[in-house]
Design an enzyme around this catalytic site. Structure first.
Site, PDB file in Angstrom:
ATOM      1  N   CYS A  46      -3.666  -3.673   4.090  1.00  0.00           N
ATOM      2  CA  CYS A  46      -2.745  -4.697   4.620  1.00  0.00           C
ATOM      3  C   CYS A  46      -3.132  -6.123   4.229  1.00  0.00           C
ATOM      4  O   CYS A  46      -2.312  -7.029   4.309  1.00  0.00           O
ATOM      5  CB  CYS A  46      -2.664  -4.606   6.135  1.00  0.00           C
ATOM      6  SG  CYS A  46      -2.380  -2.942   6.732  1.00  0.00           S
ATOM      7  N   GLU A  67       0.838  -1.190   0.000  1.00  0.00           N
ATOM      8  CA  GLU A  67       0.000   0.000   0.000  1.00  0.00           C
ATOM      9  C   GLU A  67       0.879   1.249   0.000  1.00  0.00           C
ATOM     10  O   GLU A  67       0.448   2.326   0.368  1.00  0.00           O
ATOM     11  CB  GLU A  67      -1.020   0.000   1.144  1.00  0.00           C
ATOM     12  CG  GLU A  67      -0.501  -0.273   2.517  1.00  0.00           C
ATOM     13  CD  GLU A  67      -1.636  -0.335   3.544  1.00  0.00           C
ATOM     14  OE1 GLU A  67      -2.371   0.651   3.672  1.00  0.00           O
ATOM     15  OE2 GLU A  67      -1.754  -1.370   4.212  1.00  0.00           O
ATOM     16  N   HIS A  77      -3.206 -10.053  11.739  1.00  0.00           N
ATOM     17  CA  HIS A  77      -2.593  -8.805  11.254  1.00  0.00           C
ATOM     18  C   HIS A  77      -2.282  -7.950  12.491  1.00  0.00           C
ATOM     19  O   HIS A  77      -3.136  -7.765  13.359  1.00  0.00           O
ATOM     20  CB  HIS A  77      -3.539  -8.052  10.321  1.00  0.00           C
ATOM     21  CG  HIS A  77      -3.086  -6.647  10.071  1.00  0.00           C
ATOM     22  ND1 HIS A  77      -1.850  -6.363   9.530  1.00  0.00           N
ATOM     23  CD2 HIS A  77      -3.670  -5.447  10.326  1.00  0.00           C
ATOM     24  CE1 HIS A  77      -1.707  -5.054   9.446  1.00  0.00           C
ATOM     25  NE2 HIS A  77      -2.787  -4.468   9.935  1.00  0.00           N
TER      26      HIS A  77
HETATM   27  N1  CAA Z   1       0.864   2.986  30.311  1.00  0.00           N
HETATM   28  C1  CAA Z   1       0.306   1.846  29.829  1.00  0.00           C
HETATM   29  N2  CAA Z   1      -0.742   1.863  28.959  1.00  0.00           N
HETATM   30  C2  CAA Z   1      -1.211   3.050  28.536  1.00  0.00           C
HETATM   31  C3  CAA Z   1      -0.686   4.264  29.017  1.00  0.00           C
HETATM   32  C4  CAA Z   1       0.397   4.197  29.940  1.00  0.00           C
HETATM   33  N3  CAA Z   1       0.973   5.294  30.423  1.00  0.00           N
HETATM   34  N4  CAA Z   1      -1.364   5.266  28.430  1.00  0.00           N
HETATM   35  C5  CAA Z   1      -2.300   4.711  27.629  1.00  0.00           C
HETATM   36  N5  CAA Z   1      -2.205   3.374  27.696  1.00  0.00           N
HETATM   37  C6  CAA Z   1      -2.998   2.371  26.993  1.00  0.00           C
HETATM   38  C7  CAA Z   1      -4.460   2.749  26.828  1.00  0.00           C
HETATM   39  O1  CAA Z   1      -5.204   2.446  27.997  1.00  0.00           O
HETATM   40  C8  CAA Z   1      -4.848   1.891  25.647  1.00  0.00           C
HETATM   41  O2  CAA Z   1      -5.043   0.558  26.115  1.00  0.00           O
HETATM   42  P1  CAA Z   1      -6.232  -0.348  25.525  1.00  0.00           P
HETATM   43  O3  CAA Z   1      -5.936  -0.490  24.069  1.00  0.00           O
HETATM   44  O4  CAA Z   1      -6.113  -1.618  26.277  1.00  0.00           O
HETATM   45  O5  CAA Z   1      -7.496   0.393  25.744  1.00  0.00           O
HETATM   46  C9  CAA Z   1      -3.573   1.866  24.800  1.00  0.00           C
HETATM   47  O6  CAA Z   1      -2.528   2.333  25.654  1.00  0.00           O
HETATM   48  C10 CAA Z   1      -3.622   2.788  23.576  1.00  0.00           C
HETATM   49  O7  CAA Z   1      -4.027   4.043  24.052  1.00  0.00           O
HETATM   50  P2  CAA Z   1      -5.051   4.921  23.213  1.00  0.00           P
HETATM   51  O8  CAA Z   1      -6.195   4.076  22.750  1.00  0.00           O
HETATM   52  O9  CAA Z   1      -5.356   6.168  24.003  1.00  0.00           O
HETATM   53  O10 CAA Z   1      -4.119   5.267  21.982  1.00  0.00           O
HETATM   54  P3  CAA Z   1      -4.250   6.414  20.952  1.00  0.00           P
HETATM   55  O11 CAA Z   1      -5.662   6.791  20.729  1.00  0.00           O
HETATM   56  O12 CAA Z   1      -3.277   7.453  21.314  1.00  0.00           O
HETATM   57  O13 CAA Z   1      -3.675   5.677  19.639  1.00  0.00           O
HETATM   58  C11 CAA Z   1      -4.375   4.405  17.743  1.00  0.00           C
HETATM   59  C12 CAA Z   1      -4.065   4.380  19.241  1.00  0.00           C
HETATM   60  C13 CAA Z   1      -5.617   5.288  17.527  1.00  0.00           C
HETATM   61  C14 CAA Z   1      -4.699   3.018  17.238  1.00  0.00           C
HETATM   62  C15 CAA Z   1      -3.188   5.016  16.996  1.00  0.00           C
HETATM   63  O14 CAA Z   1      -2.020   4.304  17.279  1.00  0.00           O
HETATM   64  C16 CAA Z   1      -3.395   5.027  15.498  1.00  0.00           C
HETATM   65  O15 CAA Z   1      -4.115   5.875  14.945  1.00  0.00           O
HETATM   66  N6  CAA Z   1      -2.741   4.080  14.778  1.00  0.00           N
HETATM   67  C17 CAA Z   1      -2.842   3.954  13.343  1.00  0.00           C
HETATM   68  C18 CAA Z   1      -4.100   3.216  12.929  1.00  0.00           C
HETATM   69  C19 CAA Z   1      -4.079   1.766  13.352  1.00  0.00           C
HETATM   70  O16 CAA Z   1      -3.051   1.141  13.467  1.00  0.00           O
HETATM   71  N7  CAA Z   1      -5.270   1.200  13.529  1.00  0.00           N
HETATM   72  C20 CAA Z   1      -5.391  -0.207  13.857  1.00  0.00           C
HETATM   73  C21 CAA Z   1      -6.563  -0.833  13.130  1.00  0.00           C
HETATM   74  S1  CAA Z   1      -6.455  -0.506  11.377  1.00  0.00           S
HETATM   75  C22 CAA Z   1      -5.320  -1.648  10.784  1.00  0.00           C
HETATM   76  O17 CAA Z   1      -5.012  -2.602  11.440  1.00  0.00           O
HETATM   77  C23 CAA Z   1      -4.719  -1.413   9.444  1.00  0.00           C
HETATM   78  C24 CAA Z   1      -3.351  -0.895   9.607  1.00  0.00           C
HETATM   79  O18 CAA Z   1      -2.385  -1.650   9.621  1.00  0.00           O
HETATM   80  C25 CAA Z   1      -3.164   0.545   9.773  1.00  0.00           C
END
Ligand code: CAA
Length: 440
Positions: free
Chosen positions: A120, A83, A244
């Site tokens: 992916c 991609e 994945h």
């Molecule tokens: N210590 C330990 N854990 C902590 C923490 C700390 N200090 N602070 C936060 N966390 C935990 C949260 O509780 C959360 O845990 P859970 O998942 O168990 O709820 C985890 O860390 C992640 O925190 P957030 O959900 O707040 O994270 P975020 O919103 O900042 O970012 C995300 C997460 C939105 C997925 C971001 O990484 C993102 O946009 N990534 C790109 C998109 C992606 O990968 N999506 C996945 C599905 S799509 C896909 O799979 C296709 C692909 O390859 C892209």
């Protein structure tokens, strides 16, 4: 029926290491454990300035062909899944074939070449294409080369910056394979979604929270669809379940939901009933989010049980070990997860020959696919040949300022001021400007 599946595999990581706890956390003023525990990643692999999807794919394919003593005549098709494509007309597989022709006797003029796109999941779709080509009897005794190659980079400041990565996985698909046989049974969950898009842009536009819900919803549909052909699944049916892996935290959620689904109406749900009750069975729901809400109280309790933890540690955790060190490789991620699980089993002296894997692939936009695989007699020899640990160890650790420079170089929209190399290429294909692709 003759077995068809993955005969050989090689993994090539980008040469740079971007440490999340040490390098990204201080700049973002984040707790390092947000990355290492929450997201579940220690580091991302980054491509050096002389690496791109062609060189990484060509280097993985070269290693595979050299190790298995193959010539172009042994390969009847080359499919590239990516991609991160830079050419809307000429497929990346032709660039890679051009590289390989420089070092192997003969050419690939007889080989069908293409490029697969569905985020992916296209790596797995390319495996399917190769499988179907062999099953249809059009392969004339030849194998297919499937290469999943990506630079998974996000815009700076995007939440996805924590989940970047770069690398390639080359797989040889043959009759009587050495590694795994692919089963004929598969299931899909597919819907038009806008969670992750790259419409003529270098870095994706992502609705991160929604992307997680879509992944889980489509994966659940795929599991139900798989069961409609393969029969009900049970947690004990599979030695490993590679998913994945955009980041291990995502797979923790997918594993938990998968386990919840598989224990419905089984002795496991019954045994756990005193401890956590029986799970709700939501039928109609307004949205993917509403479904997850309806089961969240039960899954929160399930997560804390010893039964679930033991299953997770055996079946899911081993598949995340490589990913934890290299980040998201998009099309290659699920194939790294399979290799990681098998490598962990080899290191633990487990004999997996004849055992089954359940493989969960996913692509944003969105589609999930689930199929089963059977581990073959010679799997251990094939996995023992992987050099990914050495490659991970050899990466050059970059500072945040260096990261910004490398990131600029890989953002083709910008004119990078400084394109110095951070590592020295050795016996490998390098990108050195148009027209000099694939020099060794
Ligand atoms: N210590 C330990 N854990 C902590 C923490 C700390 N200090 N602070 C936060 N966390 C935990 C949260 O509780 C959360 O845990 P859970 O998942 O168990 O709820 C985890 O860390 C992640 O925190 P957030 O959900 O707040 O994270 P975020 O919103 O900042 O970012 C995300 C997460 C939105 C997925 C971001 O990484 C993102 O946009 N990534 C790109 C998109 C992606 O990968 N999506 C996945 C599905 S799509 C896909 O799979 C296709 C692909 O390859 C892209």
């Amino acid at each position: 029926m003759t077995a068809v599946g993955i005969d050989a595999i090689e993994i090539h990581t980008g040469k740079l290491k971007f440490d999340l706890a040490e390098t990204l956390a201080p700049v973002k003023d984040k707790d390092p454990e947000y990355y290492t525990k929450g997201i579940g990643l220690a580091a991302s692999s980054f491509p050096d300035t002389y690496e791109d999807i062609v060189t990484m794919g060509a280097n993985a394919a070269y290693q595979l062909m050299k190790r298995r003593d193959l010539s172009p005549q042994d390969i009847g098709r080359i499919d590239v899944a990516t991609e991160s494509s830079f050419d809307n007309s000429k497929p990346v597989s032709t660039y890679i074939a051009g590289c390989l022709e420089q070092v192997f006797d003969g050419d690939f003029h007889h080989a069908n070449k293409g490029e697969r796109k569905f985020a992916c999941i296209s790596g797995t779709q390319s495996l399917d294409d190769a499988y179907n080509w062999i099953r249809a009897g059009r392969h004339r005794g030849r194998s297919a080369l499937v290469i999943a190659t990506d630079t998974a980079l996000y815009a700076r400041g995007d939440a996805g910056e924590a989940t970047q990565g770069a690398g390639a996985v080359a797989m040889l698909i043959s009759e009587n394979p050495d590694l795994v046989e692919l089963s004929t049974e598969q299931g899909y969950g597919s819907a038009d979604e806008t969670d992750f898009l790259k419409p003529n842009q270098q870095f994706p536009s992502v609705d991160g929270k929604r992307s997680v819900q879509v992944y889980l919803a489509r994966m659940r549909e795929a599991l139900e669809d798989f069961e409609s052909v393969a029969g009900d699944t049970h947690p004990d049916d599979f030695e490993l379940i590679p998913f994945h892996t955009p980041f291990p935290g995502m797979v923790r959620k997918a594993g938990l939901l998968g386990f919840r689904h598989m224990i419905r109406d089984t002795e496991i749900e019954e045994q756990l009933a005193d401890e956590i009750g029986r799970q709700p069975r939501p039928e109609a729901f307004d949205s993917d989010e509403a479904y997850l809400d309806a089961i969240s109280e039960y899954t929160d309790k399930l997560k804390g049980t010893e039964t679930y933890q033991a299953w997770y540690d055996d079946t899911i955790a081993p598949t995340l070990e490589i990913s934890r060190e290299v980040g998201n490789w998009y099309t290659g991620s699920v194939h790294i997860a399979r290799a990681s699980g098998l490598k962990a089993a080899l290191e633990a002296d487990q004999d997996l020959a004849g055992e089954r894997l359940l493989v969960g692939s996913y692509g944003s936009g969105a589609q999930a696919e689930i199929h089963a695989e059977t581990v073959q007699e010679d799997w251990a020899e094939e996995i023992a040949a992987l050099t990914i640990d050495e490659q991970i160890e050899a990466r050059r650790d970059i500072s945040f300022e260096e990261y910004e420079r490398v990131h600029d170089v890989h953002n083709h929209d910008k004119q990078a001021e400084d394109v110095e190399e951070f590592t020295s290429p050795a016996d490998e294909f390098v990108f050195d400007g148009w027209g000099r692709m694939g020099e060794r």
